[in-house]
Each structure stands twice: as structure tokens, then as C-alpha cells.
Design a protein around this motif. Structure first.
Motif: not given
Length: 167
Positions: A66-72, A76-79, A122-128
Motif C-alpha cells: 500500500s505504501r509503495m502504491k502511494k509513493l509511486s 510519478l505525479t510530481l514527475q 527503484l520503487i520495485i527494488l526498494w520493495g522487494g
């Protein structure tokens, strides 16, 4: 199934509910299956702790996803916002080089996609970790080629839209 008619079925506490549902289902109606519940042996302290740790780990995994989805979403919105602001500024007369030329828009679109790809990896690497990344690629891309092919049309339309945005 005919051999079960009239004969009792012995199950443990955990299986009783499942057997009762099966006996009440449409395929078993009128079959005459008796369910006798045999008490299951109590769990040891170690088994209870292991079960609790497993449940806690599953809960923590769900929270992390859930955190990863929110961070993504936020990154991506900021980008995307930064790209729009940079696009607006970069197309002004002040942004031209000494010969009055602007950059090639397809290069800007490609670099934007590279940034998004890097953020996603990077988000996927951070999570898993690396194993999670390899697993996700195998499960979501290699094992499902039809699903990947379905993404082709939207991705082409998205690229076209981005190129038109710079015009």
C-alpha cells in the motif's frame, strides 16, 4: 460418491465447516452424508507463535504494498508536473540556443520515459529487492505475453500524445 451414502465421515474441527458446506451443496443434497466432528489436537505454544508471526508478516507485506502504491503515485505525479512546467519554460524564446533552435521533442519524450522507468524500477527494488524485480518481470511480463501485447496500443497512443504536447 454412492459408497458414502449412509456412512459417517470423520473430520477434525478445522475440516468440519468445509465438509458441512459440501454436504449441504447442490451436488450432495440427499446424499445422506453424516458429519462427525472429531476434536483436533491443541496447538503448541510454538505453533501459535509461528502462526501469529506469519499473519503479522502478511499484514506487514500488505502495508508495504500500500505504501509503495502511494509513493509511486506521488512520485510519478510530481514527475509529470515537473515535465509540464519544464516544457512550458523550455519552449520560450529565452530557452533557444545561440542559433535560435529548440531541442528535438522526441528526445524530450524519450528522456521523460527513461526517468519514469528508473523511478518505477527503484520503487520495485526498494520493495522487494533484485529478486522481487526479477520475479515481477517473469510473472507479469514473460508469463503473460498477451497482457503485455494489450499494453501496446495505449503505450503508442500515450507516446503520440506526449509528442503532440510539445508541438
Amino acid at each position: 460418491m454412492d459408497s458414502m451414502i449412509g456412512s459417517p465421515v470423520i473430520v477434525s474441527d478445522g475440516e468440519a465447516e468445509m465438509k458441512e458446506k459440501a454436504a449441504n451443496s447442490a451436488s450432495h443434497k440427499g446424499a445422506g452424508v453424516d458429519v462427525i466432528v472429531e476434536p483436533s489436537k491443541p496447538k503448541t505454544h510454538k505453533e501459535l507463535i509461528e502462526e501469529e508471526l506469519k499473519l503479522a508478516s502478511e499484514f506487514e507485506d500488505q502495508r508495504m504494498k500500500s505504501r509503495m502504491k502511494k509513493l509511486s503515485l506521488v512520485l510519478l505525479t510530481l514527475q509529470n508536473c515537473v515535465v509540464i512546467v519544464a516544457l512550458k519554460y523550455s519552449r520560450t524564446p529565452a530557452a533557444r540556443d545561440s542559433q535560435g533552435r529548440l531541442y528535438i521533442t522526441t528526445t524530450a519524450v524519450a528522456l521523460g520515459e527513461v526517468v519514469k522507468f528508473a523511478i518505477s524500477v527503484l520503487i520495485i527494488l526498494w520493495g522487494g529487492g533484485l529478486k522481487g524485480l526479477v520475479h515481477d518481470v517473469k510473472v507479469e511480463m514473460v508469463a503473460k505475453p498477451v497482457e503485455c501485447a494489450k499494453m501496446f496500443v495505449p503505450s503508442v497512443l500515450y507516446t503520440w500524445q506526449n509528442n503532440l504536447m510539445y508541438s
